[in-house]
Every structure is written in structure tokens, then in C-alpha cells.
Design a protein around this motif. Structure first.
Motif, PDB file in Angstrom:
ATOM      1  N   LYS A  82      66.632  65.774  92.043  1.00  0.00           N
ATOM      2  CA  LYS A  82      66.163  64.376  92.110  1.00  0.00           C
ATOM      3  C   LYS A  82      67.315  63.414  91.865  1.00  0.00           C
ATOM      4  O   LYS A  82      68.120  63.601  90.954  1.00  0.00           O
ATOM      5  CB  LYS A  82      65.081  64.126  91.046  1.00  0.00           C
ATOM      6  CG  LYS A  82      63.947  65.139  91.060  1.00  0.00           C
ATOM      7  CD  LYS A  82      63.097  65.082  92.299  1.00  0.00           C
ATOM      8  CE  LYS A  82      62.225  66.316  92.378  1.00  0.00           C
ATOM      9  NZ  LYS A  82      61.190  66.264  93.370  1.00  0.00           N
ATOM     10  N   LYS A 101      60.247  57.587  97.501  1.00  0.00           N
ATOM     11  CA  LYS A 101      58.957  57.692  96.789  1.00  0.00           C
ATOM     12  C   LYS A 101      58.754  56.461  95.904  1.00  0.00           C
ATOM     13  O   LYS A 101      57.650  55.925  95.812  1.00  0.00           O
ATOM     14  CB  LYS A 101      58.891  58.974  95.939  1.00  0.00           C
ATOM     15  CG  LYS A 101      57.481  59.238  95.420  1.00  0.00           C
ATOM     16  CD  LYS A 101      57.410  60.413  94.442  1.00  0.00           C
ATOM     17  CE  LYS A 101      57.558  61.750  95.095  1.00  0.00           C
ATOM     18  NZ  LYS A 101      57.251  62.875  94.155  1.00  0.00           N
ATOM     19  N   VAL A 120      54.632  62.615  83.586  1.00  0.00           N
ATOM     20  CA  VAL A 120      54.436  64.060  83.411  1.00  0.00           C
ATOM     21  C   VAL A 120      55.150  64.789  84.557  1.00  0.00           C
ATOM     22  O   VAL A 120      54.923  64.465  85.719  1.00  0.00           O
ATOM     23  CB  VAL A 120      52.922  64.387  83.408  1.00  0.00           C
ATOM     24  CG1 VAL A 120      52.701  65.881  83.376  1.00  0.00           C
ATOM     25  CG2 VAL A 120      52.250  63.710  82.228  1.00  0.00           C
ATOM     26  N   GLY A 123      61.123  65.623  85.762  1.00  0.00           N
ATOM     27  CA  GLY A 123      62.388  66.092  86.351  1.00  0.00           C
ATOM     28  C   GLY A 123      63.565  65.640  85.487  1.00  0.00           C
ATOM     29  O   GLY A 123      63.518  65.716  84.256  1.00  0.00           O
ATOM     30  N   ILE A 142      57.818  64.060  80.252  1.00  0.00           N
ATOM     31  CA  ILE A 142      57.582  65.435  79.792  1.00  0.00           C
ATOM     32  C   ILE A 142      58.078  66.349  80.896  1.00  0.00           C
ATOM     33  O   ILE A 142      57.652  66.201  82.047  1.00  0.00           O
ATOM     34  CB  ILE A 142      56.083  65.732  79.588  1.00  0.00           C
ATOM     35  CG1 ILE A 142      55.456  64.715  78.663  1.00  0.00           C
ATOM     36  CG2 ILE A 142      55.889  67.123  79.032  1.00  0.00           C
ATOM     37  CD1 ILE A 142      53.964  64.960  78.496  1.00  0.00           C
ATOM     38  N   GLU A 143      58.950  67.288  80.540  1.00  0.00           N
ATOM     39  CA  GLU A 143      59.536  68.131  81.584  1.00  0.00           C
ATOM     40  C   GLU A 143      59.938  69.485  80.981  1.00  0.00           C
ATOM     41  O   GLU A 143      60.792  69.534  80.111  1.00  0.00           O
ATOM     42  CB  GLU A 143      60.767  67.423  82.167  1.00  0.00           C
ATOM     43  CG  GLU A 143      61.586  68.256  83.116  1.00  0.00           C
ATOM     44  CD  GLU A 143      60.766  68.865  84.264  1.00  0.00           C
ATOM     45  OE1 GLU A 143      60.084  68.120  84.979  1.00  0.00           O
ATOM     46  OE2 GLU A 143      60.796  70.116  84.410  1.00  0.00           O
ATOM     47  N   PRO A 144      59.318  70.593  81.455  1.00  0.00           N
ATOM     48  CA  PRO A 144      59.649  71.888  80.855  1.00  0.00           C
ATOM     49  C   PRO A 144      60.990  72.475  81.301  1.00  0.00           C
ATOM     50  O   PRO A 144      61.502  73.373  80.634  1.00  0.00           O
ATOM     51  CB  PRO A 144      58.500  72.798  81.326  1.00  0.00           C
ATOM     52  CG  PRO A 144      57.945  72.150  82.538  1.00  0.00           C
ATOM     53  CD  PRO A 144      58.204  70.681  82.410  1.00  0.00           C
ATOM     54  N   TYR A 148      66.850  70.523  83.947  1.00  0.00           N
ATOM     55  CA  TYR A 148      66.641  69.101  84.253  1.00  0.00           C
ATOM     56  C   TYR A 148      66.847  68.244  83.001  1.00  0.00           C
ATOM     57  O   TYR A 148      67.285  67.099  83.084  1.00  0.00           O
ATOM     58  CB  TYR A 148      65.248  68.846  84.833  1.00  0.00           C
ATOM     59  CG  TYR A 148      64.981  69.580  86.127  1.00  0.00           C
ATOM     60  CD1 TYR A 148      66.031  70.055  86.906  1.00  0.00           C
ATOM     61  CD2 TYR A 148      63.691  69.802  86.575  1.00  0.00           C
ATOM     62  CE1 TYR A 148      65.798  70.741  88.088  1.00  0.00           C
ATOM     63  CE2 TYR A 148      63.451  70.485  87.763  1.00  0.00           C
ATOM     64  CZ  TYR A 148      64.514  70.956  88.514  1.00  0.00           C
ATOM     65  OH  TYR A 148      64.269  71.636  89.668  1.00  0.00           O
ATOM     66  N   GLU A 169      58.930  70.087  77.400  1.00  0.00           N
ATOM     67  CA  GLU A 169      57.601  70.644  77.076  1.00  0.00           C
ATOM     68  C   GLU A 169      56.822  70.907  78.344  1.00  0.00           C
ATOM     69  O   GLU A 169      57.061  70.268  79.363  1.00  0.00           O
ATOM     70  CB  GLU A 169      56.768  69.588  76.318  1.00  0.00           C
ATOM     71  CG  GLU A 169      57.036  69.461  74.848  1.00  0.00           C
ATOM     72  CD  GLU A 169      56.205  70.391  74.011  1.00  0.00           C
ATOM     73  OE1 GLU A 169      55.744  71.427  74.520  1.00  0.00           O
ATOM     74  OE2 GLU A 169      56.041  70.081  72.813  1.00  0.00           O
ATOM     75  N   ARG A 170      55.810  71.739  78.266  1.00  0.00           N
ATOM     76  CA  ARG A 170      54.778  71.815  79.309  1.00  0.00           C
ATOM     77  C   ARG A 170      53.636  70.932  78.842  1.00  0.00           C
ATOM     78  O   ARG A 170      53.294  70.927  77.655  1.00  0.00           O
ATOM     79  CB  ARG A 170      54.232  73.245  79.451  1.00  0.00           C
ATOM     80  CG  ARG A 170      55.227  74.254  79.896  1.00  0.00           C
ATOM     81  CD  ARG A 170      54.511  75.511  80.341  1.00  0.00           C
ATOM     82  NE  ARG A 170      53.982  75.343  81.676  1.00  0.00           N
ATOM     83  CZ  ARG A 170      54.736  75.404  82.773  1.00  0.00           C
ATOM     84  NH1 ARG A 170      56.015  75.666  82.690  1.00  0.00           N
ATOM     85  NH2 ARG A 170      54.200  75.229  83.947  1.00  0.00           N
ATOM     86  N   VAL A 189      53.005  67.224  90.603  1.00  0.00           N
ATOM     87  CA  VAL A 189      52.692  68.256  89.597  1.00  0.00           C
ATOM     88  C   VAL A 189      51.347  68.927  89.872  1.00  0.00           C
ATOM     89  O   VAL A 189      51.188  70.139  89.668  1.00  0.00           O
ATOM     90  CB  VAL A 189      52.677  67.650  88.162  1.00  0.00           C
ATOM     91  CG1 VAL A 189      52.414  68.726  87.110  1.00  0.00           C
ATOM     92  CG2 VAL A 189      54.000  66.949  87.857  1.00  0.00           C
ATOM     93  N   TYR A 191      49.640  70.191  92.258  1.00  0.00           N
ATOM     94  CA  TYR A 191      49.545  71.446  93.025  1.00  0.00           C
ATOM     95  C   TYR A 191      50.316  72.583  92.361  1.00  0.00           C
ATOM     96  O   TYR A 191      50.230  73.727  92.790  1.00  0.00           O
ATOM     97  CB  TYR A 191      50.016  71.243  94.478  1.00  0.00           C
ATOM     98  CG  TYR A 191      51.345  70.520  94.586  1.00  0.00           C
ATOM     99  CD1 TYR A 191      52.552  71.200  94.532  1.00  0.00           C
ATOM    100  CD2 TYR A 191      51.379  69.132  94.719  1.00  0.00           C
ATOM    101  CE1 TYR A 191      53.763  70.535  94.610  1.00  0.00           C
ATOM    102  CE2 TYR A 191      52.588  68.455  94.800  1.00  0.00           C
ATOM    103  CZ  TYR A 191      53.768  69.165  94.740  1.00  0.00           C
ATOM    104  OH  TYR A 191      54.972  68.503  94.805  1.00  0.00           O
ATOM    105  N   HIS A 192      51.081  72.272  91.319  1.00  0.00           N
ATOM    106  CA  HIS A 192      51.801  73.324  90.587  1.00  0.00           C
ATOM    107  C   HIS A 192      50.981  73.863  89.412  1.00  0.00           C
ATOM    108  O   HIS A 192      51.405  74.827  88.771  1.00  0.00           O
ATOM    109  CB  HIS A 192      53.118  72.799  90.022  1.00  0.00           C
ATOM    110  CG  HIS A 192      54.195  72.623  91.047  1.00  0.00           C
ATOM    111  ND1 HIS A 192      54.488  73.564  92.003  1.00  0.00           N
ATOM    112  CD2 HIS A 192      55.070  71.604  91.260  1.00  0.00           C
ATOM    113  CE1 HIS A 192      55.490  73.142  92.759  1.00  0.00           C
ATOM    114  NE2 HIS A 192      55.853  71.954  92.327  1.00  0.00           N
ATOM    115  N   VAL A 193      49.863  73.221  89.079  1.00  0.00           N
ATOM    116  CA  VAL A 193      49.083  73.701  87.926  1.00  0.00           C
ATOM    117  C   VAL A 193      47.915  74.554  88.426  1.00  0.00           C
ATOM    118  O   VAL A 193      47.357  74.292  89.491  1.00  0.00           O
ATOM    119  CB  VAL A 193      48.588  72.548  87.008  1.00  0.00           C
ATOM    120  CG1 VAL A 193      49.763  71.812  86.392  1.00  0.00           C
ATOM    121  CG2 VAL A 193      47.673  71.596  87.737  1.00  0.00           C
TER     122      VAL A 193
END
Ligand SMILES: C[S@@+](CC[C@H](N)C(=O)[O-])C[C@H]1O[C@@H](n2cnc3c(N)ncnc32)[C@H](O)[C@@H]1O
Length: 315
Positions: A82, A101, A120, A123, A142-144, A148, A169-170, A189, A191-193
Motif C-alpha cells: 500500500k 481508493k 480495521v 495495512g 488495527i493490523e495483524p 506492515y 492485533e487481529r 477485510v 472477504y478475508h474473515v
């Protein structure tokens, strides 16, 4: 030039981030944030690649590092998905040109002035900076992904701000007592959960009663209540679970307690927006599209198309 062998005082860098929270936060929200920052600090310190990333950051901090050394250190933190960013006069051309975007976010007309924001899946924090530039009082990401997170720290060296912070964090691991925000962003996000309605409920529970959600997700074409569950990969991505049609997204939002305010137009992702670059040399959009049918992915699914919507909690 070789990379510096010294490690950074990571604790001190993270402490600075922790102190950015506005004084108006309630004591219990402050406690939750402190606990989250502490967990994030441990995650970063224990991560296997952390020493390498810290050395790259230390190189960026050293006075007198030449441009080639800066570039090499930034490459160590890559791939940069990004951007664009500029760090110590080196322009980072990332895989995604996020300006496109952000222009679509602005077209939805959301007012960020003086508001507290949560992003959330933030990145490397590209959008956190845009939020602060647009007047946000405080933007927390918040970025696990630890990689990144280190990219975020590199951009902080260039452009520090007391109005933004990132937590490693997740979203699922945060306490239900986490602070409440005026605007919650969840972009790229859903579609990733594996449990998209739970994700939406969690976002709703992080909003003040007067707050609003800005959600961006992949959608599939169709006027029916339909969803794509990819058999294996979608556009080469392994971690895609549910892609709804636009009407189904509306139903999910309703079921999660939201009222739809407005939607942008569905936008097909183009190679102008997502492409391989020197800072992200791996496969990109063109490798994920069917070689002879560009309206399909390599797996034969509809090509990536995204939708941005604004919604507020139904009272
Ligand atoms: C497709 S990227 C989108 C990044 C950015 N929001 C954007 O719109 O360009 C998805 C991001 O969400 C993060 N992510 C994935 N699952 C998450 C979760 N459970 N909680 C928080 N972030 C998550 C990923 O690490 C990744 O950085």
C-alpha cells in the motif's frame, strides 16, 4: 552499503504510539487500549523477522545513510502493498495506488473533521495518514501483519503524527470493552474473515450511537441474494471466504444491525490501481486475471470488483 547491525529501542517507539490516544477517552477504554498496546508490543518483539526489520529501521534512522542504503533498508521491509509513500527522499511505489481508493472514499462525502476513527485492517497505515490530513482528531489502526507494522514505523520516522497509532492485533482478539469511535473503516477485510456477519457485528459494537461505518469489500455481480465461496483460491488469494452480491451485502448489514446510508458505484480493479512495482515485485492483478478472458480471474470467477458503502447503527 550494508545494513546497520544495531537494534532499535522498539519499546520506546511503541510507547510513543500508545501515548497518542486522546485525553477524553474514558478510564476503562484507556485500560483496554493499554492492554492491547502491551499485547502488540509482545507480538512485535517475539516475531521471528523482528530483528531484521529493526535493523532496517535503524539504518533509516542513521544520519548519513546514502540513498542506496535507504532504498535497501526499505526493500528489507517489503513487499510494500500500500502506498505511495516517501521515506527519506526515496519514493516508494507500492503495489496498490491507494490514492484511487481514497478518492472513492472522499466521493462518499463523509465528514472526518474532529472525529475519532478506527481503521480495521489498516495495512501500513496509508489511509490513517489520509484520515488525519482530512481533519481526524485521532485515527487508530488495527493490523495483524508485523511486516506492515514495521513499514508503518518507517513512514512514522518520515512523517510523525500525534494523531495516529497502529496496533499489531487481529480484530477478533480485541476485548468487547475496546473504546468506541465516531467512524469505523473496514476496507478490504470482510472477504478475508471466515465469519463476515460476526465481523460486521464487531464493527457495529465499536461505534458510538451517532457513529458510522465505512465498509469496502469485493462483491460479485448479481441482483439476487447470492454469494461466492471460492473452492480454493480467488484471484490467486488463498484467504478469501465469502464474496457477496450487492443485495446480499445489504442484507448482511441489516442482520448485523446497520442501516445503509449510501453506496458508491461498483468498481472493477484495474492494473492502474494494482500492479507489480520495484517495491512489490511479486505477482499482482495481471497474474490473477484469466489470460484470454480479462473479466474473469484465473480460476474462472468474476474479476475483482469492489464496492464502498456507508452505514449507521440502527437505533
Ligand atoms: C486487502 S488488505 C486491505 C488493506 C487496506 N485496508 C486497504 O483497503 O487497502 C487486508 C488487510 O486486513 C488485514 N487483516 C486480515 N484479517 C484481519 C483481521 N482479522 N483483523 C484485522 N486485520 C485483518 C490484513 O493483514 C491486510 O493488511
Amino acid at each position: 552499503m550494508s545494513l546497520s547491525s544495531s537494534l532499535l529501542d522498539l519499546g520506546a517507539l511503541l510507547e510513543r504510539s500508545r501515548l497518542t490516544a486522546p485525553p477524553s477517552l474514558s478510564a476503562s477504554a484507556r485500560t483496554e487500549l493499554d492492554l492491547s498496546f502491551e499485547r502488540a508490543r509482545r507480538t512485535l518483539e517475539e516475531y521471528g523477522d523482528s530483528p531484521r526489520f529493526q535493523r532496517a529501521l535503524a539504518t533509516l534512522l542513521e544520519r548519513g545513510t546514502e540513498q542506496e542504503g535507504i532504498r535497501e533498508a526499505l526493500m528489507q521491509l517489503g513487499p510494500w502493498r500500500k502506498g505511495p509513500h516517501v521515506v527519506r527522499q526515496v519514493a516508494i511505489d507500492a503495489e496498490w495506488d491507494c490514492r484511487l481508493k481514497w478518492a472513492r472514499v472522499e466521493a462518499l462525502g463523509i465528514d472526518l473533521e474532529g472525529r475519532s476513527l478506527l481503521d480495521v485492517g489498516a495495512g501500513n497505515g496509508y489511509y490513517l495518514r489520509r484520515m488525519v490530513e482530512n481533519g481526524a482528531a485521532w485515527a487508530l489502526g488495527i493490523e495483524p501483519s508485523v511486516r506492515y507494522f514495521f513499514q508503518f514505523l518507517a513512514t512514522e520516522l518520515e512523517n510523525p503524527s500525534e494523531r495516529l497509532a497502529l496496533l499489531s492485533e487481529r480484530v477478533e482478539n480485541l476485548s468487547p470493552n475496546f473504546p468506541l469511535f465516531d467512524v469505523v473503516f473496514s476496507m478490504g477485510v470482510l472477504y478475508h474473515v471466515r465469519s463476515p456477519i460476526d465481523h460486521l457485528v464487531w464493527l457495529r459494537n465499536r461505534l458510538k450511537r451517532s457513529g458510522e461505518l465505512l465498509l469496502e469489500t469485493l462483491i460479485v455481480p448479481g441482483t439476487d441474494n447470492n454469494v461466492l465461496v471460492p473452492r480454493h483460491r480467488y484471484a490467486n488469494m488463498r484467504n478469501v471466504w465469502f464474496i457477496p452480491s450487492e443485495p446480499l451485502l445489504g442484507i448482511w448489514l441489516e442482520r448485523a444491525g446497520f442501516e445503509l446510508m449510501s453506496s458508491g458505484e461498483p468498481v472493477r480493479t484495474t492494473p492502474e490501481e494494482q500492479r507489480a512495482t520495484a517495491f512489490a515485485p511479486g505477482p499482482s492483478l495481471l497474474d490473477a486475471l484469466h489470460p484470454t478472458r480479462p473479466t474473469e480471474t484465473v480460476e474462472g470467477y468474476p474479476a475483482p470488483t469492489r464496492l464502498l458503502v456507508r452505514a449507521r447503527p440502527r437505533l
